[in-house]
Structures are given as structure tokens and as C-alpha cells.
Scaffold this motif. Structure first.
Motif, PDB file in Angstrom:
ATOM      1  N   SER A  66       0.836  -1.208   0.000  1.00  0.00           N
ATOM      2  CA  SER A  66       0.000   0.000   0.000  1.00  0.00           C
ATOM      3  C   SER A  66       0.866   1.251   0.000  1.00  0.00           C
ATOM      4  O   SER A  66       0.607   2.203  -0.732  1.00  0.00           O
ATOM      5  CB  SER A  66      -0.893   0.048   1.235  1.00  0.00           C
ATOM      6  OG  SER A  66      -1.737  -1.050   1.240  1.00  0.00           O
ATOM      7  N   ALA A  87      -7.228  -2.026  -5.550  1.00  0.00           N
ATOM      8  CA  ALA A  87      -6.619  -2.675  -4.398  1.00  0.00           C
ATOM      9  C   ALA A  87      -7.504  -3.853  -4.007  1.00  0.00           C
ATOM     10  O   ALA A  87      -8.660  -3.666  -3.644  1.00  0.00           O
ATOM     11  CB  ALA A  87      -6.490  -1.684  -3.255  1.00  0.00           C
ATOM     12  N   THR A 104     -10.105   1.882   1.792  1.00  0.00           N
ATOM     13  CA  THR A 104      -8.760   1.715   1.270  1.00  0.00           C
ATOM     14  C   THR A 104      -7.770   2.416   2.171  1.00  0.00           C
ATOM     15  O   THR A 104      -8.089   3.401   2.828  1.00  0.00           O
ATOM     16  CB  THR A 104      -8.650   2.256  -0.174  1.00  0.00           C
ATOM     17  OG1 THR A 104      -7.282   2.335  -0.511  1.00  0.00           O
ATOM     18  CG2 THR A 104      -9.287   3.621  -0.302  1.00  0.00           C
ATOM     19  N   LEU A 106      -5.214   3.753   1.012  1.00  0.00           N
ATOM     20  CA  LEU A 106      -4.484   4.713   0.197  1.00  0.00           C
ATOM     21  C   LEU A 106      -4.990   6.119   0.464  1.00  0.00           C
ATOM     22  O   LEU A 106      -6.183   6.349   0.581  1.00  0.00           O
ATOM     23  CB  LEU A 106      -4.648   4.371  -1.277  1.00  0.00           C
ATOM     24  CG  LEU A 106      -4.152   2.984  -1.649  1.00  0.00           C
ATOM     25  CD1 LEU A 106      -4.510   2.660  -3.080  1.00  0.00           C
ATOM     26  CD2 LEU A 106      -2.648   2.896  -1.441  1.00  0.00           C
ATOM     27  N   SER A 119     -11.146  -0.068  -4.079  1.00  0.00           N
ATOM     28  CA  SER A 119     -10.749  -1.251  -3.361  1.00  0.00           C
ATOM     29  C   SER A 119     -11.833  -2.290  -3.571  1.00  0.00           C
ATOM     30  O   SER A 119     -13.015  -1.965  -3.623  1.00  0.00           O
ATOM     31  CB  SER A 119     -10.465  -0.798  -1.934  1.00  0.00           C
ATOM     32  OG  SER A 119     -10.919  -1.577  -1.015  1.00  0.00           O
ATOM     33  N   GLU A 150      -3.098  -3.888  -6.884  1.00  0.00           N
ATOM     34  CA  GLU A 150      -2.380  -4.257  -5.667  1.00  0.00           C
ATOM     35  C   GLU A 150      -3.087  -5.441  -5.034  1.00  0.00           C
ATOM     36  O   GLU A 150      -4.274  -5.370  -4.730  1.00  0.00           O
ATOM     37  CB  GLU A 150      -2.393  -3.056  -4.709  1.00  0.00           C
ATOM     38  CG  GLU A 150      -1.622  -3.279  -3.440  1.00  0.00           C
ATOM     39  CD  GLU A 150      -2.115  -2.397  -2.295  1.00  0.00           C
ATOM     40  OE1 GLU A 150      -2.420  -1.213  -2.520  1.00  0.00           O
ATOM     41  OE2 GLU A 150      -2.211  -2.928  -1.182  1.00  0.00           O
TER      42      GLU A 150
END
Ligand code: GDP
Length: 321
Positions: A66, A87, A104, A106, A119, A150
Motif C-alpha cells: 500500500s 486494491a 482503502t 491509500l 478497493s 495491488e
């Protein structure tokens, strides 16, 4: 057939013109309008018109994916490239086709129109990509300059990201002995780039890098691309540029050998066959094969093909009842 939501794009052109709101609406439609002809035609159109280079970041939990994704977003934005991120969250699985919200880790600027982060729930505990996540990658790939996927590595997700990514980056935690474990699991053949994270930890990171290089020299990976083993710190940004550069170089190397188009074609076929097997079983696929299915046509419009196949099989079974 349910009517397509008024605010959602109906063509790739509309999607590209509509910016983040249009992409957000379409990504929501992936879950709630599954099988809708409009969605199917948009997915096939997006698949035919890739724009982004898709980079997958995988590795065990805690390795720094992340943090690295955040750092890569900044790198790409610094170069004025638009970035889409998927993600995949293995702690939450797809339940009844519904997805999580935008939970998330992020932290991105919500005002920036050229960053889009989603996500998504994983297909299973091992972090495999759900069908929805794959569709989301295909849509983002058609509108962004870069897409980052990711996901937690080891197991199914490794194989799944290889179905959609142009370049796979495996992240390794310093001092973890991960490389040996990955060798045993036979997944050292999958990554195109390996990076040891947390280089700021010093010697332990350098040693891990040497271990990985040793392991790679024993790997059975074929082909012209020599897998770079990098070391980086997302914390102080050391080596970040090298990773971005290595990803770009990898996709350039693929393109130059004409392998990018070929690799993407093979990915679509592998994904389609996998989907068909899930839905119709091994025998179903054998029946298709025996009936002379033209794969080269099918892979040009896999979403429509899957839907049509589904209808054909349904009609077939109905004829018995
Ligand atoms: P993920 O589970 O793979 O997504 O890992 P995270 O990005 O959440 O990072 C896990 C932990 O490692 C967090 O506490 C981060 O602060 C830390 N971390 C991430 N990148 C670095 C780095 O480059 N250096 C150091 N020292 N710690 C890092």
C-alpha cells in the motif's frame, strides 16, 4: 432487460469523456448490472482499446504494497500520467456478488481528476481476483495511462494478476526468507520484476536482495527478459524511480518484440477458458471445442461470447426438459 442507468456511459467514447464520475458509475454497474448487454458491449469495447500499462504489485501482507502504491501514484502523477488503482482486499470476500465500499488504506487527493482508486473484495482467502476486479481492470485500462493492481501474493492472486497485468512486480520483505518460500511454491517464475522493500532497514535488505538474486539464478524462467531485483524504500523514496523505470522498460521490451499484444491475447484466452470452465465445467468446454469454436473470434469479444455460450447451453438443457 433492466434499463441502463441514465447517468452511466454507453460507449467507450462517453466513458473517456465523462472522467471520474463516468468511471465510478460504470464500476458500480459491474456489480449491479452483471450480464446487461450494455455492460457487456462496453467491456468488450474497452478490452479492444487498451491504453494503460497495467502493473501488478503482489507480496505478503505487511511487505509495504500500500505504501508503495501511494508512492508510485505520486511518481506517475509527477510525470502527469493518469493512474487507476485496484486494491484487492483479501480480508473481505465477495459475498452474493456485492462489493465493499471504497475502504482503502491509500491516501490520495480526492480533487485530482487523474487518480482513481477502488478497493475490491477478493475472490477467496488467498486473495484471488474476482471476476468484477478483472472487469474493473479492463475498464480502467481503457481510460488511464497506468493501472496498478495491488493484491496479496502467494497462491491464487499471483496466477490471477498474471491474467490481467502487463508487468508483475513481486515485493519481498527484508529478512523474511520469502524468496525461498516463493521458490518452493514455484511462483518465482511469475514476476517480471522483484523488489525488496524497506531498503532503509539497511544490511538486512541488502542480504535479502542477494538471496533473491541467488534464487533467481536457479529459476527456470525462460525468455529474453532478465528479471531485475531492485531494492527500494517507499518511506524515503530511494529506488522508487528505478522501479517505475523498470516497469516502463519491461513493457517497452514486450512491445518491441511484438509480445505485448500477444501476451494480452493469451491472457484473454486463458481468462475466457477459465470462466467457461467455472460456468460449464470441463465437459462444457470440451463440447465447445468439439463444436469447432473459433477462439480467435471469441477472444475479440469474450464477454459477449461468454453470455451467448451461456444462452446456448441454457437452451440446450431446456430442450431436454
Ligand atoms: P501491505 O500490507 O503490503 O500493503 O503493507 P503496508 O504498505 O501497509 O506497510 C506495512 C508496514 O510497513 C507499515 O507499518 C508501513 O509503514 C511499513 N513500511 C512500508 N514501506 C516501508 C519502507 O519503505 N520502509 C520502512 N521502514 N517501513 C515501511
Amino acid at each position: 432487460v433492466r434499463s441502463w442507468p441514465k447517468s452511466a456511459p454507453t460507449s467507450l467514447e462517453e466513458l473517456r469523456a465523462g472522467g471520474k464520475p463516468a468511471l465510478a458509475r460504470l464500476l458500480s454497474a459491474i456489480e449491479s448490472y452483471e450480464g446487461h448487454p450494455q455492460l457487456i458491449s462496453l467491456l468488450d469495447e474497452a478490452l479492444q482499446n487498451p491504453m494503460a500499462h497495467v502493473v501488478a504489485l503482489t507480496g505478503p501482507p505487511g511487505v509495504g504494497k500500500s505504501t508503495l502504491t501511494n508512492a508510485m501514484i505520486s511518481e506517475y502523477r509527477g510525470a502527469d500520467k493518469s493512474v487507476g488503482v485496484i486494491a484487492v482486499d483479501p480480508s473481505s470476500q465477495v459475498t452474493g456478488g456485492s462489493l465493499l465500499g471504497d475502504r482503502t488504506r491509500l491516501s490520495t487527493d480526492p480533487e485530482d481528476q487523474k487518480i482513481f482508486v477502488r478497493s475490491m473484495a477478493a475472490r477467496d482467502r488467498l486473495g484471488g481476483l474476482s471476476e468484477h476486479a478483472i472487469a474493473a481492470v479492463i475498464l480502467m485500462r481503457a481510460v488511464m495511462d497506468r493501472v496498478i493492481v495491488e493484491s496479496v501474493g502467494i497462491g491464487q492472486s499471483e496466477a490471477d494478476v498474471a491474467l490481467v497485468a502487463d508487468s508483475c512486480v513481486l515485493c519481498i520483505q527484508p529478512g523474511s526468507g520469502d524468496s525461498l518460500q516463493f521458490m518452493k511454491a514455484g511462483i518465482m517464475e511469475l514476476p517480471d520484476i522483484i523488489c525488496v522493500t524497506k531498503a532503509d532497514m539497511g544490511d538486512v535488505a541488502s542480504r535479502s536482495r542477494a538471496d533473491v538474486e541467488g534464487a533467481m539464478s536457479l529459476s527456470a524462467r525462460q525468455g529474453d527478459w532478465k528479471v531485475p531485483v531492485l531494492m527500494l524504500s517507499a518511506l524515503d523514496s530511494t529506488g522508487l524511480n528505478d522501479l517505475v523505470e523498470a516497469c516502463d522498460q519491461h513493457v517497452i521490451a514486450l512491445s518491441e518484440r511484438g509480445e505485448l499484444v500477444q501476451q494480452r491475447g493469451e491472457q484473454v484466452k486463458a481468462w475466457l477458458v477459465d470462466q467457461l470452465k467455472v460456468q460449464f465445467g470441463q465437459h462444457g468446454v470440451a463440447v465447445l471445442q468439439a463444436s469447432g469454436v473459433r477462439w480467435e473470434e471469441a477472444v475479440k469479444r469474450p464477454f459477449a461470447f461468454k453470455q451467448e455460450t451461456s444462452e446456448t447451453f441454457a437452451a440446450f438443457w431446456k430442450s431436454f426438459s
